[in-house]
Write a protein that holds these residues in place. Structure first.
Motif, PDB file in Angstrom:
ATOM      1  N   GLY A 152       0.831  -1.214   0.000  1.00 57.26           N
ATOM      2  CA  GLY A 152       0.000   0.000   0.000  1.00 57.26           C
ATOM      3  C   GLY A 152       0.857   1.252   0.000  1.00 57.26           C
ATOM      4  N   SER A 153       1.857   1.292  -0.905  1.00 58.11           N
ATOM      5  CA  SER A 153       2.867   2.360  -0.840  1.00 58.11           C
ATOM      6  C   SER A 153       2.324   3.746  -1.198  1.00 58.11           C
ATOM      7  CB  SER A 153       4.044   2.028  -1.772  1.00 58.11           C
ATOM      8  OG  SER A 153       3.636   2.096  -3.121  1.00 58.11           O
ATOM      9  N   THR A 154       1.194   3.796  -1.925  1.00 63.20           N
ATOM     10  CA  THR A 154       0.699   5.103  -2.386  1.00 63.20           C
ATOM     11  C   THR A 154      -0.288   5.743  -1.410  1.00 63.20           C
ATOM     12  OG1 THR A 154      -0.976   3.918  -3.657  1.00 63.20           O
ATOM     13  CG2 THR A 154       1.007   4.609  -4.840  1.00 63.20           C
ATOM     14  N   GLY A 155      -0.606   5.049  -0.317  1.00 61.25           N
ATOM     15  CA  GLY A 155      -1.578   5.591   0.639  1.00 61.25           C
ATOM     16  C   GLY A 155      -0.915   6.454   1.699  1.00 61.25           C
ATOM     17  N   SER A 156      -1.712   6.833   2.680  1.00 57.48           N
ATOM     18  CA  SER A 156      -1.224   7.707   3.743  1.00 57.48           C
ATOM     19  C   SER A 156      -0.109   7.011   4.559  1.00 57.48           C
ATOM     20  CB  SER A 156      -2.416   8.086   4.631  1.00 57.48           C
ATOM     21  OG  SER A 156      -2.005   8.566   5.852  1.00 57.48           O
ATOM     22  N   GLN A 184       4.059   7.888   4.183  1.00 58.72           N
ATOM     23  CA  GLN A 184       4.788   8.290   5.409  1.00 58.72           C
ATOM     24  C   GLN A 184       5.929   7.313   5.702  1.00 58.72           C
ATOM     25  OE1 GLN A 184       2.226  10.315   8.550  1.00 58.72           O
ATOM     26  NE2 GLN A 184       0.716   9.090   7.485  1.00 58.72           N
ATOM     27  N   GLY A 189      -2.234   0.310  -5.366  1.00 63.47           N
ATOM     28  CA  GLY A 189      -3.537   0.092  -6.006  1.00 63.47           C
ATOM     29  C   GLY A 189      -3.535   0.690  -7.404  1.00 63.47           C
ATOM     30  N   ALA A 240      -2.289  -4.299  -7.307  1.00 60.87           N
ATOM     31  CA  ALA A 240      -3.455  -5.096  -6.912  1.00 60.87           C
ATOM     32  C   ALA A 240      -4.256  -5.477  -8.156  1.00 60.87           C
ATOM     33  CB  ALA A 240      -4.309  -4.297  -5.937  1.00 60.87           C
ATOM     34  N   ALA A 243      -0.304  -1.790  10.204  1.00 66.35           N
ATOM     35  CA  ALA A 243      -1.206  -0.633  10.165  1.00 66.35           C
ATOM     36  C   ALA A 243      -2.596  -1.116   9.757  1.00 66.35           C
ATOM     37  CB  ALA A 243      -0.701   0.414   9.178  1.00 66.35           C
ATOM     38  N   LYS A 292      -5.321  -2.631  10.245  1.00 65.08           N
ATOM     39  CA  LYS A 292      -5.991  -3.248  11.394  1.00 65.08           C
ATOM     40  C   LYS A 292      -7.123  -4.170  10.983  1.00 65.08           C
ATOM     41  CE  LYS A 292      -6.981   1.089  12.392  1.00 65.08           C
ATOM     42  NZ  LYS A 292      -7.208   2.276  13.178  1.00 65.08           N
ATOM     43  N   MET A 308      -5.345  11.343   7.104  1.00 63.35           N
ATOM     44  CA  MET A 308      -5.334   9.898   6.844  1.00 63.35           C
ATOM     45  C   MET A 308      -6.145   9.598   5.587  1.00 63.35           C
ATOM     46  SD  MET A 308      -6.236   8.627  10.748  1.00 63.35           S
ATOM     47  CE  MET A 308      -7.838   9.397  10.862  1.00 63.35           C
ATOM     48  N   GLY A 309      -6.168   8.334   5.177  1.00 62.78           N
ATOM     49  CA  GLY A 309      -6.985   7.914   4.036  1.00 62.78           C
ATOM     50  C   GLY A 309      -8.470   8.150   4.326  1.00 62.78           C
ATOM     51  N   ILE A 327     -10.529   5.433   6.784  1.00 61.42           N
ATOM     52  CA  ILE A 327     -10.276   5.535   8.230  1.00 61.42           C
ATOM     53  C   ILE A 327     -10.749   6.886   8.775  1.00 61.42           C
ATOM     54  CG2 ILE A 327      -7.837   6.188   7.920  1.00 61.42           C
ATOM     55  CD1 ILE A 327      -7.204   4.884  10.571  1.00 61.42           C
ATOM     56  N   MET A 362       1.663  10.165  12.535  1.00 58.67           N
ATOM     57  CA  MET A 362       1.802   8.708  12.388  1.00 58.67           C
ATOM     58  C   MET A 362       3.243   8.265  12.143  1.00 58.67           C
ATOM     59  SD  MET A 362      -0.747   6.902  13.006  1.00 58.67           S
ATOM     60  CE  MET A 362      -0.158   5.351  12.350  1.00 58.67           C
TER      61      MET A 362
HETATM   62  P1  NAD Z   1      -5.148   4.909   2.103  1.00 53.69           P
HETATM   63  O1  NAD Z   1      -6.479   4.800   1.491  1.00 53.69           O
HETATM   64  O2  NAD Z   1      -4.497   6.239   2.180  1.00 53.69           O
HETATM   65  O3  NAD Z   1      -4.124   3.913   1.368  1.00 53.69           O
HETATM   66  C1  NAD Z   1      -4.450   2.583   1.110  1.00 53.69           C
HETATM   67  C2  NAD Z   1      -3.393   1.891   0.260  1.00 53.69           C
HETATM   68  O4  NAD Z   1      -3.876   0.563  -0.027  1.00 53.69           O
HETATM   69  C3  NAD Z   1      -3.135   2.561  -1.091  1.00 53.69           C
HETATM   70  O5  NAD Z   1      -1.796   2.375  -1.468  1.00 53.69           O
HETATM   71  C4  NAD Z   1      -4.050   1.782  -2.031  1.00 53.69           C
HETATM   72  O6  NAD Z   1      -3.592   1.796  -3.351  1.00 53.69           O
HETATM   73  C5  NAD Z   1      -3.953   0.380  -1.451  1.00 53.69           C
HETATM   74  N1  NAD Z   1      -5.164  -0.397  -1.721  1.00 53.69           N
HETATM   75  C6  NAD Z   1      -6.449   0.033  -1.656  1.00 53.69           C
HETATM   76  N2  NAD Z   1      -7.287  -0.981  -1.957  1.00 53.69           N
HETATM   77  C7  NAD Z   1      -6.511  -2.067  -2.214  1.00 53.69           C
HETATM   78  C8  NAD Z   1      -6.792  -3.411  -2.591  1.00 53.69           C
HETATM   79  N3  NAD Z   1      -8.041  -3.843  -2.776  1.00 53.69           N
HETATM   80  N4  NAD Z   1      -5.745  -4.260  -2.752  1.00 53.69           N
HETATM   81  C9  NAD Z   1      -4.488  -3.838  -2.578  1.00 53.69           C
HETATM   82  N5  NAD Z   1      -4.161  -2.563  -2.250  1.00 53.69           N
HETATM   83  C10 NAD Z   1      -5.161  -1.693  -2.060  1.00 53.69           C
HETATM   84  O7  NAD Z   1      -5.278   4.281   3.569  1.00 53.69           O
HETATM   85  P2  NAD Z   1      -4.420   4.623   4.862  1.00 53.69           P
HETATM   86  O8  NAD Z   1      -5.041   5.761   5.580  1.00 53.69           O
HETATM   87  O9  NAD Z   1      -2.973   4.668   4.526  1.00 53.69           O
HETATM   88  O10 NAD Z   1      -4.712   3.347   5.765  1.00 53.69           O
HETATM   89  C11 NAD Z   1      -4.089   2.100   5.509  1.00 53.69           C
HETATM   90  C12 NAD Z   1      -4.328   1.188   6.708  1.00 53.69           C
HETATM   91  O11 NAD Z   1      -3.664   1.725   7.842  1.00 53.69           O
HETATM   92  C13 NAD Z   1      -5.799   1.067   7.100  1.00 53.69           C
HETATM   93  O12 NAD Z   1      -6.037  -0.241   7.529  1.00 53.69           O
HETATM   94  C14 NAD Z   1      -5.950   2.037   8.252  1.00 53.69           C
HETATM   95  O13 NAD Z   1      -6.968   1.653   9.152  1.00 53.69           O
HETATM   96  C15 NAD Z   1      -4.579   1.922   8.905  1.00 53.69           C
HETATM   97  N6  NAD Z   1      -4.187   3.121   9.659  1.00 53.69           N
HETATM   98  C16 NAD Z   1      -4.002   4.288   8.998  1.00 53.69           C
HETATM   99  C17 NAD Z   1      -3.626   5.429   9.699  1.00 53.69           C
HETATM  100  C18 NAD Z   1      -3.344   6.728   8.974  1.00 53.69           C
HETATM  101  O14 NAD Z   1      -2.912   7.688   9.610  1.00 53.69           O
HETATM  102  N7  NAD Z   1      -3.565   6.821   7.689  1.00 53.69           N
HETATM  103  C19 NAD Z   1      -3.493   5.365  11.101  1.00 53.69           C
HETATM  104  C20 NAD Z   1      -3.688   4.151  11.736  1.00 53.69           C
HETATM  105  C21 NAD Z   1      -4.034   3.023  11.013  1.00 53.69           C
END
Ligand code: NAD
Ligand code: MG
Length: 408
Positions: A8-12, A16, A36, A57, A129, A131, A222-223, A226, A284
């Protein structure tokens, strides 16, 4: 030098984690990435970090990724192009990549389950992360950890706080990473919650809540999923279940405290009645870094906490009537077995439908309640992986059915 596989390298969480790798080039390197759909960002990450393997994905996007990499000017192209792969098998390959020492799980939702299991089965340590995976599949994930010896390091800020507080308790040392077993000497956990986007709204005002309102978090960036979970307080409910699986306490000893400043990231009460807390600005990067550097701590130039700047730390009990998701989560956790998987999947689907403008914010808990109620008669107390996957699909269908029928 620790080698990181980042899911999930492109997410939040993903971006980070890469910022941390940038800041500590002599400590960490990235060897594997998954993402993704955000190809422009992924290409930049590949250029900068030169991973050995990259998985998408959605396999159908692989030709486009290859083309984007091949179209880069020669001097901007990575010296050695990474191996490209995709789909479920591709994600699992990255999660169990041989040269990786630590897998950071930043995928959102239960989509992270199979890659997480692949990482565990290959004996990798994980910075967790994602959860939803543990919440949905605790009864499957925990025994796998025992078999492989993988260690789950919590990246969620609250669970990192608890984990950090427990480092100094000698009798918890041996048990600190034996996930699911009661941590000796740990009497009570207090999870702090900012209160999310609607903490200052009345129940009546919530009737007018829009998507824009729900995705504006006061303290954390965050994403989207969440952030909505934080607005319903389902995030905290999910974290109660996460804490139960990570630290082995029963639900009567895991409490939620509203703390709007998000400076105390959670507290533990120990056997001798001492209460320990971990404090810091809401960022985070700190809990992610701690997973990456554990059991060591690295010197950072990050903003240092000054309590005279914060001035006030306040606390209150959460409003159960305003946030029904919390009770739903406690109840699903207490039922155990497949129920948290149903809760989680119904929530994922309901939040997606809310973000798609198909349902109102206040419909989210209603959808989840319907799915959990219907599942009671089929509850499986000792699920295997297939059972989790099957109830996950079922709960999503139930939510979609309600929308189709116009129940909400
Ligand atoms: P986000 O939406 O910013 O990023 C999600 C990542 O997962 C992206 O890289 C996306 O391309 C990838 N993705 C999405 N759907 C997918 C699929 N079906 N298959 C494979 N990859 C997929 O989300 P986030 O905020 O980074 O959160 C990620 C996880 O971390 C969640 O479980 C969230 O509960 C947990 N978390 C996040 C934070 C935060 O500050 N962002 C804090 C605590 C916990
Ligand atoms: Mg959290």
């Amino acid at each position: 030098m620790k080698a990181i596989s980042l899911l999930g390298s492109t997410g939040s969480i993903g971006t980070q984690t890469l910022e941390i790798v940038d800041e500590f080039p002599s400590q960490f390197k990235v060897v594997a990435l998954t993402a993704g759909k955000n190809l422009p960002l992924l290409v930049k990450q590949i250029q900068k970090h030169n991973p050995e393997i990259v998985a998408l994905a959605d396999e159908s996007l692989l030709p486009e990724l290859e083309e984007r990499l091949n179209n880069l000017d020669i001097e901007q192209r990575p010296k050695i192009l990474p191996q490209l792969t995709g789909g479920s098998d591709g994600l699992n390959t990255v999660a169990s990549w041989k040269s990786a020492d630590l897998v950071v799980t930043g995928i959102v939702g239960c989509a992270g389950l199979l890659p997480t299991l692949a990482a565990i089965r290959s004996g990798k340590d994980l910075a967790l992360a994602n959860k939803e995976t543990l919440i949905a599949a605790g009864p499957v994930v925990l025994p796998e950890l025992k078999i492989s010896g993988s260690r789950l390091l919590p990246a969620d800020s609250e669970h990192s706080a608890i984990f950090q507080c427990l480092q100094g308790t000698p009798w918890a040392e041996n048990a600190r990473l034996s996930t699911g077993v009661p941590t000796p000497g740990l009497r009570r956990i207090q999870l702090t919650a900012s209160g999310g986007a609607f903490r200052d709204w009345s129940t009546e005002e919530l009737k007018k809540a829009t998507i824009k309102d729900a995705i504006s978090h006061p303290n954390w960036s965050m994403g989207r999923k969440i952030t909505v979970d934080s607005a319903t307080l389902m995030n905290k409910g999910l974290e109660v279940i996460e804490a139960h699986y990570l630290f082995g306490l029963d639900y009567d000893h895991i409490e939620i405290v509203i703390h709007p400043q998000s400076i105390i990231h959670s507290m533990v009460e120990l056997a001798d009645s001492s209460v320990l807390a971990q404090l810091g600005w809401p960022d985070m990067k700190l809990p992610i870094l701690y997973c990456m550097s554990w059991p060591n701590r690295l010197e950072t130039p990050w903003r240092r906490l000054n309590l005279t700047e914060v001035k006030q730390l306040t606390f209150s009990s959460p409003d159960i009537a305003k946030y029904p998701c919390m009770e739903l989560a406690y109840s699903a956790g207490q039922s155990g077995g497949t129920m948290p998987a149903v809760l989680n999947a119904a929530n994922e689907e309901a939040v997606a439908q809310f973000l798609n403008e198909k349902i109102h914010f206040l419909d989210i808990p209603k959808m989840i309640e319907i799915a959990c109620e219907r599942h009671k008669k089929d509850l499986n107390s000792n699920p295997i992986l297939d059972d989790i996957i099957s109830v996950d699909k079922w709960a999503r269908t139930i939510v979609c059915e309600q929308i189709y029928k116009g129940t909400c």
